[in-house]
Design a protein around this motif. Structure first.
Motif, short mmCIF file in Angstrom:
data_model
loop_
_atom_site.label_atom_id
_atom_site.label_comp_id
_atom_site.label_asym_id
_atom_site.label_seq_id
_atom_site.Cartn_x
_atom_site.Cartn_y
_atom_site.Cartn_z
N VAL A 1 -7.22 -2.28 -10.07
CA VAL A 1 -6.44 -1.97 -9.21
C VAL A 1 -6.76 -0.61 -8.51
CG1 VAL A 1 -4.14 -1.42 -8.69
CG2 VAL A 1 -4.55 -3.00 -10.21
N HIS A 2 -7.10 -0.72 -7.12
CA HIS A 2 -7.42 0.47 -6.40
C HIS A 2 -6.73 0.78 -5.34
CE1 HIS A 2 -10.87 3.20 -4.68
NE2 HIS A 2 -10.38 4.00 -5.61
N VAL A 3 -7.26 1.58 -4.51
CA VAL A 3 -6.61 1.87 -3.18
C VAL A 3 -7.45 2.14 -1.95
CG1 VAL A 3 -4.52 3.19 -4.44
CG2 VAL A 3 -6.61 4.50 -4.07
N THR A 4 -6.82 2.42 -0.63
CA THR A 4 -7.83 3.01 0.19
C THR A 4 -7.55 4.08 0.71
OG1 THR A 4 -7.84 0.48 0.93
CG2 THR A 4 -8.83 2.28 2.36
N HIS B 1 -6.54 -4.34 -4.13
CA HIS B 1 -6.93 -3.25 -3.49
C HIS B 1 -6.01 -2.91 -2.41
CE1 HIS B 1 -9.86 -0.49 -1.44
NE2 HIS B 1 -10.33 -0.50 -2.76
N GLY B 2 -5.69 -1.60 -2.09
CA GLY B 2 -4.83 -1.12 -0.89
C GLY B 2 -3.74 -2.38 -0.45
N CYS B 3 -2.85 -2.81 -1.33
CA CYS B 3 -1.93 -3.92 -0.94
C CYS B 3 -0.54 -3.76 -1.38
CB CYS B 3 -2.70 -5.02 -1.20
SG CYS B 3 -2.82 -5.43 -3.01
N THR C 1 -1.51 1.11 -3.41
CA THR C 1 -1.30 -0.29 -4.01
C THR C 1 0.24 -0.10 -4.66
OG1 THR C 1 -3.67 -0.65 -4.17
CG2 THR C 1 -2.18 -2.03 -5.50
N MET D 1 -6.73 -8.07 -0.82
CA MET D 1 -7.59 -6.78 0.01
C MET D 1 -6.79 -6.10 0.77
SD MET D 1 -11.00 -8.88 1.14
CE MET D 1 -12.14 -7.51 1.63
N ASP D 2 -7.12 -4.77 1.50
CA ASP D 2 -6.46 -3.55 2.22
C ASP D 2 -5.43 -4.63 3.03
OD1 ASP D 2 -8.01 -2.11 0.76
OD2 ASP D 2 -9.07 -1.53 2.69
N MET E 1 -8.60 -8.62 -8.56
CA MET E 1 -8.93 -7.25 -7.95
C MET E 1 -7.72 -6.94 -6.94
SD MET E 1 -12.42 -5.97 -6.23
CE MET E 1 -13.33 -6.03 -7.49
#
Length: 173
Positions: free
Chosen positions: A64-67, A88-90, A73, A105-106, A86
């Motif tokens: 889990v990541h961010v933008t 990501h930024g959602c 997220t 995805m984002d 995965m």
């Protein structure tokens, strides 16, 4: 516990949340009551925020990541995130489900009681409306969820809350 301060920000983890050995929780992460992060997951909130709602689970090997500067997220309550996903930024709204190995995805949103199938990839900015199942790479509408499917997903989230407490007890936390 594998919790790491980043840029002066310490993760905030509810007392009854479960973080499995080998998981890494970094920076501006918030885990609410009964949430679980399973073996070898990485939640890295180094440039935005990650919030995991009450009783949601992030299963083994997921990331889990961010933008930077644009998308944190946000995972609602009672969400299921399958192994090796995965995220990501959602935004995942309450009771949403992300299948095994799926990618979100984002700027995507998975609404309440919606599901992204195993192995699917939800491309940037897409929204899965409540009660729909999307599948494929890229993901597209597949079918409406039945009430039985929705109930099974909700029961799965509840089952992970119980399982996390059993793992906590075994680990002696």
């Amino acid at each position: 516990m594998p919790v790491h301060r980043f840029n002066g920000v310490e993760p905030r983890i509810a007392e009854d949340a479960f973080v499995a050995p080998g998981a890494q929780i970094i920076g501006d992460v918030e885990l609410h009551d009964g949430a679980s992060v399973w073996y070898n997951c990485v939640l890295r909130a180094d440039v935005q925020t990650i919030v995991v709602g009450a009783r949601s689970n992030i299963q083994d090997g997921s990331v889990v990541h961010v933008t930077r500067k644009t998308h944190g997220t946000f995972i609602g309550e009672d969400c299921l995130i399958g192994h090796m996903a995965m995220i990501h930024g959602c935004t995942l709204q309450d009771h949403s489900f992300v299948g095994l190995g799926a990618i979100v995805m984002d700027a995507c949103v998975i609404e309440t009681d919606a599901m992204l199938a195993a192995g699917a990839m939800l491309t940037p900015g897409k929204v899965i409306p409540s009660g729909e199942l999307w599948a494929g790479r890229p993901a597209k509408f597949f079918s409406k969820m039945t009430s039985a499917q929705i109930e099974r997903n909700r029961a799965g989230a509840a089952g992970y809350v119980d399982l996390a407490q059993m793992h906590r007890a075994e680990a002696g936390d």
